[in-house]
Design a protein around this motif. Structure first.
Motif, mmCIF file in Angstrom:
data_model
loop_
_atom_site.group_PDB
_atom_site.id
_atom_site.type_symbol
_atom_site.label_atom_id
_atom_site.label_comp_id
_atom_site.label_asym_id
_atom_site.label_seq_id
_atom_site.Cartn_x
_atom_site.Cartn_y
_atom_site.Cartn_z
ATOM 1 N N CYS A 113 2.690 -10.992 -51.287
ATOM 2 C CA CYS A 113 2.114 -10.361 -50.108
ATOM 3 C C CYS A 113 1.866 -11.439 -49.060
ATOM 4 O O CYS A 113 1.213 -12.440 -49.345
ATOM 5 C CB CYS A 113 0.806 -9.651 -50.469
ATOM 6 S SG CYS A 113 -0.007 -8.899 -49.051
ATOM 7 N N SER A 147 0.081 -11.021 -46.463
ATOM 8 C CA SER A 147 -1.272 -10.862 -45.925
ATOM 9 C C SER A 147 -2.321 -11.557 -46.781
ATOM 10 O O SER A 147 -3.158 -12.286 -46.281
ATOM 11 C CB SER A 147 -1.632 -9.383 -45.804
ATOM 12 O OG SER A 147 -0.786 -8.747 -44.890
ATOM 13 N N THR A 176 3.905 -1.430 -51.627
ATOM 14 C CA THR A 176 2.723 -1.981 -50.970
ATOM 15 C C THR A 176 2.017 -2.946 -51.923
ATOM 16 O O THR A 176 2.166 -2.850 -53.142
ATOM 17 C CB THR A 176 1.737 -0.873 -50.550
ATOM 18 O OG1 THR A 176 1.360 -0.135 -51.703
ATOM 19 C CG2 THR A 176 2.363 0.063 -49.535
ATOM 20 N N CYS A 177 1.250 -3.852 -51.359
ATOM 21 C CA CYS A 177 0.495 -4.826 -52.141
ATOM 22 C C CYS A 177 -0.528 -4.104 -53.009
ATOM 23 O O CYS A 177 -1.247 -3.222 -52.537
ATOM 24 C CB CYS A 177 -0.212 -5.810 -51.213
ATOM 25 S SG CYS A 177 -1.271 -6.984 -52.080
ATOM 26 N N SER A 212 -1.040 -3.887 -48.066
ATOM 27 C CA SER A 212 -0.112 -4.287 -47.015
ATOM 28 C C SER A 212 1.333 -4.016 -47.432
ATOM 29 O O SER A 212 1.684 -4.104 -48.604
ATOM 30 C CB SER A 212 -0.275 -5.773 -46.702
ATOM 31 O OG SER A 212 0.723 -6.209 -45.795
ATOM 32 N N GLU A 213 2.173 -3.701 -46.451
ATOM 33 C CA GLU A 213 3.609 -3.537 -46.687
ATOM 34 C C GLU A 213 4.382 -4.782 -46.271
ATOM 35 O O GLU A 213 5.605 -4.810 -46.373
ATOM 36 C CB GLU A 213 4.131 -2.319 -45.933
ATOM 37 C CG GLU A 213 3.612 -1.015 -46.493
ATOM 38 C CD GLU A 213 4.198 0.201 -45.794
ATOM 39 O OE1 GLU A 213 5.094 0.036 -44.937
ATOM 40 O OE2 GLU A 213 3.755 1.308 -46.110
ATOM 41 N N ASP A 214 3.683 -5.820 -45.819
ATOM 42 C CA ASP A 214 4.314 -7.072 -45.390
ATOM 43 C C ASP A 214 4.531 -7.949 -46.627
ATOM 44 O O ASP A 214 3.733 -8.833 -46.933
ATOM 45 C CB ASP A 214 3.435 -7.782 -44.358
ATOM 46 C CG ASP A 214 4.135 -8.978 -43.726
ATOM 47 O OD1 ASP A 214 5.367 -9.112 -43.887
ATOM 48 O OD2 ASP A 214 3.442 -9.784 -43.079
ATOM 49 N N LEU A 215 5.626 -7.678 -47.343
ATOM 50 C CA LEU A 215 5.902 -8.331 -48.616
ATOM 51 C C LEU A 215 7.181 -9.142 -48.554
ATOM 52 O O LEU A 215 8.100 -8.820 -47.807
ATOM 53 C CB LEU A 215 6.037 -7.284 -49.726
ATOM 54 C CG LEU A 215 4.879 -6.308 -49.897
ATOM 55 C CD1 LEU A 215 5.234 -5.264 -50.941
ATOM 56 C CD2 LEU A 215 3.611 -7.036 -50.267
#
Length: 74
Positions: A8, A10, A27-28, A33-36
């Motif tokens: 992740c 984030s 997701t994390c 978070s989807e910023d993976l």
């Protein structure tokens, strides 16, 4: 259904996730978070025995089989 490793961006946690198809959102597990970032795991690089690329009898001798592409390995 492969298991992938993600980091992740984030919260920096690293986790594994079973992904049923490539369009499934991931997701994390900690922060949502989807910023993976998908990581390359050691088992994805190769786990074969020295004799064959995948370590099982139906495979071709290494390096012909290599990279998990051998149909007999599935």
């Amino acid at each position: 259904m492969p298991i992938y490793e993600f980091r992740c961006r984030s919260c920096e946690v690293v986790f594994e996730k079973l992904v049923r198809n490539s369009s499934q959102p991931v997701t994390c597990r900690d922060c949502g978070s989807e910023d993976l970032q998908k990581l390359i795991s050691a088992h994805a690089i190769g786990t074969g025995a020295p004799d064959t690329a995948c370590g099982s009898a139906p495979c071709s001798p290494a390096p012909t089989c290599g990279g998990g592409a051998c149909p007999a390995c599935f």
